[in-house]
Design an enzyme around this catalytic site. Structure first.
Site, short mmCIF file in Angstrom:
data_model
loop_
_atom_site.label_atom_id
_atom_site.label_comp_id
_atom_site.label_asym_id
_atom_site.label_seq_id
_atom_site.Cartn_x
_atom_site.Cartn_y
_atom_site.Cartn_z
N ASP A 1 0.71 3.72 2.31
CA ASP A 1 0.38 4.06 3.71
C ASP A 1 -0.38 5.41 3.30
O ASP A 1 -1.42 5.16 2.64
CB ASP A 1 2.01 4.66 4.26
CG ASP A 1 1.54 4.73 5.54
OD1 ASP A 1 1.82 3.63 6.47
OD2 ASP A 1 2.08 5.93 6.11
N ASP B 1 0.91 -0.65 0.06
CA ASP B 1 -0.55 0.00 0.28
C ASP B 1 0.69 0.98 -0.06
O ASP B 1 2.06 1.13 -0.13
CB ASP B 1 -0.86 -0.35 1.06
CG ASP B 1 0.11 -0.15 2.20
OD1 ASP B 1 0.22 0.93 2.98
OD2 ASP B 1 0.16 -1.00 2.77
#
Length: 289
Positions: A211, A209
């Protein structure tokens, strides 16, 4: 010296494929129980050991992982090279979910973990300027390329305590001010302990991802992370399968001094050393004690 590759698997990686003579073994350590049993076997003529960092079924949080017991257990089996595989978030647009990063630096922001085998009664200070073994990291990079993974050479990993993900303010701090590349919760104190145990250490960070800093991705979505973990895990297994041939069944002394890190590290004079602690350190530091 015979090579023995120890793989510490993070979220989504719970086994190694194709091990000959695969067997789960129980290891006791003076630092408590490891995260789980350790799978041992042989892959392409090279001895292997696999430890699921969170335990099978993911029972340990990043904080409660028994890091000292894990490293001690691998050392006691004869592991010479540790490859850490772990999920992480990215602070860089060009380091996208699904990519791998072969790390070279860390910033440790953990606060609730035991970070050393040494202490009162036997004090030691190892160098951690270069926490990753360049030789082993190079093998991981080549293995990732041969496995067809999009991989980045070098990166700084911010290790946070967790288990919660970052606030937006923290994410921006780590990205914009501190210049970190990825963020995770488990590579510290693991890398520090591996250095104290004189085991070569490299870390493969699997991005899941962006973040919380990314304006078009917003907060971390756990469902997206889980989806990405599946593809990452398959790529990680393919990477690991390439390592035995790259590293070989035997090895020389580490050219970077990882396996002699304790040569001048112990400060406590022999007559002042705590015999109980020295006994606990026999596997980790017996070479120099």
């Amino acid at each position: 010296m015979d090579t023995m590759i120890g793989v510490i698997g993070g979220s989504g990686l719970y086994e190694i494929d194709g091990l000959e003579g695969a067997d789960w073994v129980t290891i006791e350590t003076p630092w408590g129980d490891p995260s789980d049993q350790i799978m041992t076997g042989v892959l392409d003529g090279v001895k292997m050991a696999f430890l699921p960092r969170h335990g099978r079924g993911h029972v340990h949080s990043p904080t409660t992982v028994p890091y000292r017991a894990n490293i001690h257990a691998l050392k006691s089996l004869g592991v010479t090279d540790i490859v850490s595989v772990s999920a992480c978030g990215s602070f860089r647009e060009d380091m996208a979910p699904g990519d791998f990063v072969i790390l070279d630096q860390f910033i440790d922001r953990t606060v609730a973990r035991e970070k050393s085998f040494f202490g009162t009664g036997c004090v030691a200070h190892v160098s951690l300027a270069h926490p990753i073994c360049e030789r082993l990291a190079g093998a991981c990079l080549t293995a990732a390329q041969e496995a067809g993974v999009t991989v980045h050479k070098g990166g700084t990993y911010l290790c946070m305590e967790g288990p919660q993900f970052s606030t937006l303010a923290e994410s921006k701090l780590y990205r914009e001010v501190w210049g970190c590349d990825v963020i995770g919760m488990t590579n510290m104190p693991e890398a520090k302990l591996a250095r104290e145990a004189e085991i070569d250490y490299a870390s493969v960070a699997m991005i899941t991802d962006y973040d919380s800093w990314h304006p078009h991705h917003g907060e971390v979505d756990i469902s997206e992370i889980i989806a990405t973990l599946g593809a990452n895990s398959e790529n990680a297994r393919n990477l690991i399968a390439k390592l035995p041939k790259l590293l070989g069944a035997t090895r020389d002394t580490c050219p970077h001094g990882c396996d002699t890190a304790l040569d001048f590290a112990i400060m406590t004079v022999p007559e002042k050393r705590d015999p109980d602690l020295v006994a606990k350190l026999s596997t980790i530091a017996g070479r120099v004690l």
